[in-house]
Design an enzyme around this catalytic site. Structure first.
Site, short mmCIF file in Angstrom:
data_model
loop_
_atom_site.label_atom_id
_atom_site.label_comp_id
_atom_site.label_asym_id
_atom_site.label_seq_id
_atom_site.Cartn_x
_atom_site.Cartn_y
_atom_site.Cartn_z
CD GLU A 179 -2.92 -1.16 2.35
OE1 GLU A 179 -2.83 -0.26 3.20
OE2 GLU A 179 -3.79 -2.03 2.39
CD GLU A 387 -3.33 -5.75 4.10
OE1 GLU A 387 -4.22 -4.97 4.47
OE2 GLU A 387 -2.12 -5.50 4.15
O1 IFM Z 1 -4.08 -3.01 9.26
C1 IFM Z 1 -4.07 -2.51 7.97
C2 IFM Z 1 -2.88 -3.02 7.21
O2 IFM Z 1 -1.68 -2.73 7.84
C3 IFM Z 1 -2.83 -2.41 5.82
N1 IFM Z 1 -4.08 -2.56 5.15
C4 IFM Z 1 -5.29 -2.21 5.87
C5 IFM Z 1 -5.31 -2.89 7.21
C6 IFM Z 1 -6.60 -2.53 7.97
O3 IFM Z 1 -6.70 -1.16 8.14
#
Ligand code: IFM
Length: 486
Positions: A179, A387
């Site tokens: 990200e 994710e």
């Molecule tokens: O916890 C975070 C992660 O570190 C990066 N993506 C989003 C998740 C939830 O906010």
């Protein structure tokens, strides 16, 4: 023996659709969110150590000093992963643990932690998926200017070489950044993440340097890793939707798409920055100076997989007359916008949908649309959901159980969306649940629980939630269970 009449077939549950052969089932964490051991074995502060110690930046003054103590408990955690049937574990490396000043020689004790973790995973039959950077820049590099400084890309390439040398023989899947949008625009734009700077021009400079560092690291990894190793980057692509069908809202969506998504996908996958982004931000940076000869060729070195993180869609509009921009942006509240050049865009939360504990509307179709959009724009690109998951207000019952039916419903809906996208032509290679266990949720500290495994922070006891057992069953079946069983 009773003959079964051919016209009366025995009653059976309909065959559940199987996920593709080889589809990878995993769970993810990140170093600062789970490891703890912040000052052990030579590790020095990262920008998140500094930020979380700055009063008012993180809820309850929480820090990652101890977190889920994964640094000391990784053996038990891997045993738990094995018990749940996970096939892959996505973790990140703490840069300041292995190269404390962000430059110069590596610290063997730091590298040893990751060597031991990886060996433990391999021993358990779980594939390690390593992310080089999940937001925790060594503080010394921030002191030297951080991501807005071009020199940080040299440091990152050196660090990538160290890690490829240390783990290249045993980690087959590598991710450069997690990200980078958050690192650039929450870190240097709205300032709700470390290092907490609120400088729109610096945020754009950071984005370009994160892109460049990604490309340079891909080159290093390709040079050093065995031929079969896979390289990737993980982007939190925003599933941007205009609030209405008006031309003004369509333009708001275009702008957010440009500075939220295409600022990364276009240089990485096509070797160019989008013209509209350059125009929207020309008053902030001189792109012709920022992007030097050879940068775009470096940034667009091919990756094997594109990682996609998805939680909720992004609903935007042009503000009503007199109304300021921003609004209900899911990325935290700040007087400063994380959208340089598009500060006037207004953000909304979809009505009529259930919400998670983050107040994020639950919308599995957003994941389907995102996977299909990327497939349309970049045909043939192998994708991985790196994710996806949700925070809910989980608690331990008097019987010692954690029931999280909302998380099961969330996961079921999103895995169904993945299956629909696969059926419609998206090449999705795997799914990583966020997160393996409850952890430090950045500016929210420990107040939000994203784990499928509950962590009692006082005792560090792990309790697999009902969703962990459900996920384990999905992995075993390689298919979703019927909805009424979940
Ligand atoms: O916890 C975070 C992660 O570190 C990066 N993506 C989003 C998740 C939830 O906010």
């Amino acid at each position: 023996m009773t003959a079964v009449r051919p016209d009366i077939a025995p009653k059976q549950a309909p065959e559940a659709t199987q996920f593709p052969t080889g589809f990878v089932w995993g769970a993810a964490t990140a170093a600062y969110q789970v490891e703890g051991a912040a000052a052990e074995d030579g590790r020095t502060p990262s920008i998140w150590d500094t930020f979380s110690r700055t009063p008012g930046k993180v809820r309850n003054g929480d820090t990652g000093d101890i977190a889920a103590d994964h640094y000391h408990r990784y053996r038990d955690d891997v045993a738990l992963m094995k018990q749940l049937g996970l096939k892959a574990y996505r973790f990140s490396i703490s840069w300041s643990r292995v190269q404390p000043t962000g430059r110069g020689p590596a610290v063997e004790r730091g590298l040893d932690f990751y060597r031991k973790l990886v060996d433990e995973l391999l021993e358990a039959g779980i594939a390690p998926v390593a992310t080089l950077y999940h937001w925790d820049l060594p503080q010394e590099l921030e002191d030297a200017g951080g991501w807005p400084q071009r020199g940080t890309t040299d440091r990152f390439a050196d660090y990538a070489a160290i890690m490829a040398g240390a783990l290249g023989d045993r980690v087959a899947t590598w991710t450069t950044f997690n990200e980078p949008w958050c690192s650039a625009f929450l870190g240097y734009g709205s300032g709700v993440h470390a290092p907490g700077r609120t400088e729109p021009a610096s945020a754009l400079r950071a984005a370009h340097h994160l892109n460049l560092a990604h490309g340079r690291a891909i080159e290093v990894l390709r040079d050093q890793l065995p031929a079969g190793a896979q390289t990737s980057v993980t982007l939190n692509l925003h599933q941007v939707r205009p609030l209405t069908a008006s031309a003004a809202d369509a333009d708001a969506a275009r702008r957010i798409e440009a500075v939220g998504n295409r600022i990364f996908t276009e240089p990485m996958l096509r070797g160019e920055y989008p013209e509209d982004l350059l125009a929207d931000t020309a008053h902030l940076v001189d792109w012709s100076k920022l992007v030097q000869d050879g940068d775009l060729a470096a940034i667009s070195r091919p990756v094997d997989i594109l990682g996609i993180n998805y939680y909720t869609p992004t609903l935007v509009s042009t503000p009503e007359k007199g109304e300021a921009g921003s609004g209900n942006d899911v990325h935290g509240s700040s007087a400063f916008s994380p959208w340089p050049g598009s500060e006037h865009v207004a953000f909304h939360l979809a009505e009529g949908k259930a919400r998670t504990a983050m107040d994020w509307p639950i919308d599995p179709n957003g994941l389907y649309n995102l996977l299909m959009d990327v497939t349309r724009d970049h045909p043939g690109m192998p994708l991985m959901v790196t994710e996806n998951g949700a925070a809910f207000d989980d608690y331990v019952s008097p019987e010692g159980r954690v029931e999280d039916p909302e998380r099961i419903a969330y996961l079921h809906g999103h895995l169904d969306a993945v299956q629909r996208a696969v059926a419609d032509g998206a090449d999705v290679r795997g799914y990583f649940l966020w997160s393996l266990m409850d952890n430090f949720e950045w500016a929210y500290g420990y107040s939000k629980r994203f784990g499928t495994v509950y962590v009692d922070y006082a005792s560090q006891r792990r309790i697999p939630k009902a969703s962990a057992h459900w996920y384990s069953d999905v992995i075993r079946r390689h298919a979703l269970p019927p909805a009424d069983l979940s």
